[in-house]
Design an enzyme around this catalytic site. Sequence first.
Site, short mmCIF file in Angstrom:
data_model
loop_
_atom_site.label_atom_id
_atom_site.label_comp_id
_atom_site.label_asym_id
_atom_site.label_seq_id
_atom_site.Cartn_x
_atom_site.Cartn_y
_atom_site.Cartn_z
N LYS A 1 64.10 25.93 4.02
CA LYS A 1 63.05 26.73 4.66
C LYS A 1 63.45 27.07 6.11
O LYS A 1 64.42 26.50 6.63
CB LYS A 1 61.74 25.93 4.60
CG LYS A 1 61.24 25.71 3.16
CD LYS A 1 59.93 24.91 3.13
CE LYS A 1 59.41 24.77 1.71
NZ LYS A 1 58.12 24.02 1.66
N TYR B 1 54.99 31.87 -4.22
CA TYR B 1 53.93 30.85 -4.13
C TYR B 1 52.62 31.31 -4.78
O TYR B 1 51.55 30.83 -4.40
CB TYR B 1 53.69 30.48 -2.66
CG TYR B 1 54.72 29.51 -2.09
CD1 TYR B 1 54.98 28.29 -2.70
CD2 TYR B 1 55.40 29.80 -0.90
CE1 TYR B 1 55.90 27.39 -2.17
CE2 TYR B 1 56.33 28.90 -0.36
CZ TYR B 1 56.57 27.70 -1.00
OH TYR B 1 57.47 26.80 -0.47
N PHE C 1 45.65 26.51 2.86
CA PHE C 1 46.86 26.56 3.69
C PHE C 1 47.78 27.73 3.35
O PHE C 1 48.82 27.91 3.98
CB PHE C 1 47.64 25.24 3.59
CG PHE C 1 48.06 24.86 2.18
CD1 PHE C 1 49.18 25.42 1.59
CD2 PHE C 1 47.32 23.94 1.46
CE1 PHE C 1 49.56 25.07 0.29
CE2 PHE C 1 47.69 23.58 0.15
CZ PHE C 1 48.82 24.16 -0.43
N ARG D 1 63.88 17.35 -7.34
CA ARG D 1 62.59 16.96 -6.75
C ARG D 1 62.68 15.55 -6.16
O ARG D 1 62.14 15.29 -5.08
CB ARG D 1 61.49 17.00 -7.82
CG ARG D 1 61.15 18.38 -8.33
CD ARG D 1 60.34 19.20 -7.37
NE ARG D 1 58.99 18.71 -7.20
CZ ARG D 1 58.05 19.37 -6.52
NH1 ARG D 1 58.33 20.55 -5.96
NH2 ARG D 1 56.85 18.88 -6.38
N THR E 1 55.94 16.04 -1.47
CA THR E 1 55.53 17.25 -0.74
C THR E 1 55.18 16.92 0.70
O THR E 1 55.61 17.62 1.63
CB THR E 1 54.33 17.90 -1.45
OG1 THR E 1 54.71 18.22 -2.79
CG2 THR E 1 53.86 19.15 -0.73
N ARG F 1 63.29 15.00 2.64
CA ARG F 1 62.09 15.07 3.48
C ARG F 1 61.83 13.75 4.18
O ARG F 1 61.40 13.71 5.34
CB ARG F 1 60.89 15.49 2.63
CG ARG F 1 60.93 16.97 2.24
CD ARG F 1 59.93 17.26 1.13
NE ARG F 1 59.83 18.69 0.80
CZ ARG F 1 59.23 19.14 -0.29
NH1 ARG F 1 58.69 18.28 -1.16
NH2 ARG F 1 59.16 20.44 -0.53
N ASN G 1 58.13 21.05 5.97
CA ASN G 1 58.85 20.07 5.15
C ASN G 1 60.25 20.52 4.72
O ASN G 1 60.81 19.99 3.77
CB ASN G 1 57.98 19.57 3.99
CG ASN G 1 57.63 20.68 3.01
OD1 ASN G 1 58.03 21.82 3.18
ND2 ASN G 1 56.87 20.33 1.99
N HIS H 1 62.53 23.48 -0.31
CA HIS H 1 61.77 23.74 -1.54
C HIS H 1 62.61 23.39 -2.74
O HIS H 1 63.82 23.59 -2.74
CB HIS H 1 61.40 25.23 -1.62
CG HIS H 1 60.91 25.63 -2.99
ND1 HIS H 1 59.60 25.47 -3.36
CD2 HIS H 1 61.56 26.11 -4.07
CE1 HIS H 1 59.46 25.87 -4.63
NE2 HIS H 1 60.64 26.26 -5.08
N GLU I 1 61.68 31.22 -10.69
CA GLU I 1 62.08 31.32 -9.28
C GLU I 1 63.51 31.86 -9.13
O GLU I 1 63.77 32.70 -8.27
CB GLU I 1 61.92 29.94 -8.61
CG GLU I 1 60.45 29.54 -8.49
CD GLU I 1 60.22 28.11 -8.01
OE1 GLU I 1 61.20 27.39 -7.72
OE2 GLU I 1 59.05 27.71 -7.95
P1 DAT Z 1 56.23 21.35 -3.18
O1 DAT Z 1 56.88 22.16 -2.10
O2 DAT Z 1 56.54 19.89 -3.03
O3 DAT Z 1 56.50 21.88 -4.57
P2 DAT Z 1 53.59 22.56 -3.46
O4 DAT Z 1 54.23 23.47 -4.44
O5 DAT Z 1 52.34 21.85 -3.87
O6 DAT Z 1 54.64 21.44 -2.96
O7 DAT Z 1 53.26 23.34 -2.12
C1 DAT Z 1 54.18 24.28 -1.60
C2 DAT Z 1 54.28 24.11 -0.12
O8 DAT Z 1 53.00 24.36 0.47
C3 DAT Z 1 54.64 22.69 0.34
O9 DAT Z 1 56.03 22.46 0.32
C4 DAT Z 1 54.08 22.68 1.73
C5 DAT Z 1 52.81 23.51 1.60
N1 DAT Z 1 51.67 22.64 1.37
C6 DAT Z 1 51.35 21.99 0.23
N2 DAT Z 1 50.23 21.27 0.36
C7 DAT Z 1 49.82 21.46 1.64
C8 DAT Z 1 48.75 20.99 2.42
N3 DAT Z 1 47.83 20.17 1.91
N4 DAT Z 1 48.67 21.41 3.70
C9 DAT Z 1 49.57 22.25 4.23
N5 DAT Z 1 50.63 22.73 3.55
C10 DAT Z 1 50.75 22.35 2.29
MG MG Z 2 55.93 23.58 -5.51
#
Ligand code: DAT
Ligand code: MG
Length: 151
Positions: A11, A51, A59, A87, A93, A104, A114, A117, A128
């Site tokens: 990222k 996304y 968020f 993962r 996450t 992370r 974080n 991805h 993706e």
């Molecule tokens: P991941 O990236 O582990 O697959 P995700 O797909 O649930 O997680 O979410 C995508 C991204 O969105 C994640 O890397 C960071 C952001 N994100 C997720 N949950 C969040 C939250 N509660 N507050 C802020 N950002 C968040």
């Molecule tokens: Mg995800």
Amino acid sequence: AKEERTFIMVKPDGVQRGIVGEIIKRFENRGYKLVACKMCRPSKEHLEKHYADLSKKPFFPGLIQYMSSGPVVAMAWEGKEVVKMGRAMLGATNPLDSNPGTIRGDFCIDVGRNICHGSDAVESAKKEIGLWFSAEELQSYKSCEFEWVYE
Ligand code: DAT
Ligand code: MG
């Protein structure tokens, strides 16, 4: 099984903080094979597709803002169970829930910064990779270490 692929992305914060090489190194060290890699500055429209599942989350606007704030490094990695292992290598996450030893868990603190991805399932990985790469950008080759990584 050894042809499974996942989409891994550094990222904008990972790029700015100079962690690109470290992330690539961990996947290389593990024995996974890099089959696509490019730096690009994704548009908001592109990120909204990437996304799409999260579009209702509070968020979401901040996430799109952050992800479009600078260049990212998009990659496809190949190997046995690479989606699940990818993962695990990334960590949880929320970095505060990520074990030390994960990417992370070793390099970041806030969930909204974080640094990386990784696809969460084989199906989403396919989607993706198709969203980020054209067929010509995906390489097929045999790594010289193949026989020493797999039995
Ligand atoms: P991941 O990236 O582990 O697959 P995700 O797909 O649930 O997680 O979410 C995508 C991204 O969105 C994640 O890397 C960071 C952001 N994100 C997720 N949950 C969040 C939250 N509660 N507050 C802020 N950002 C968040
Ligand atoms: Mg995800």
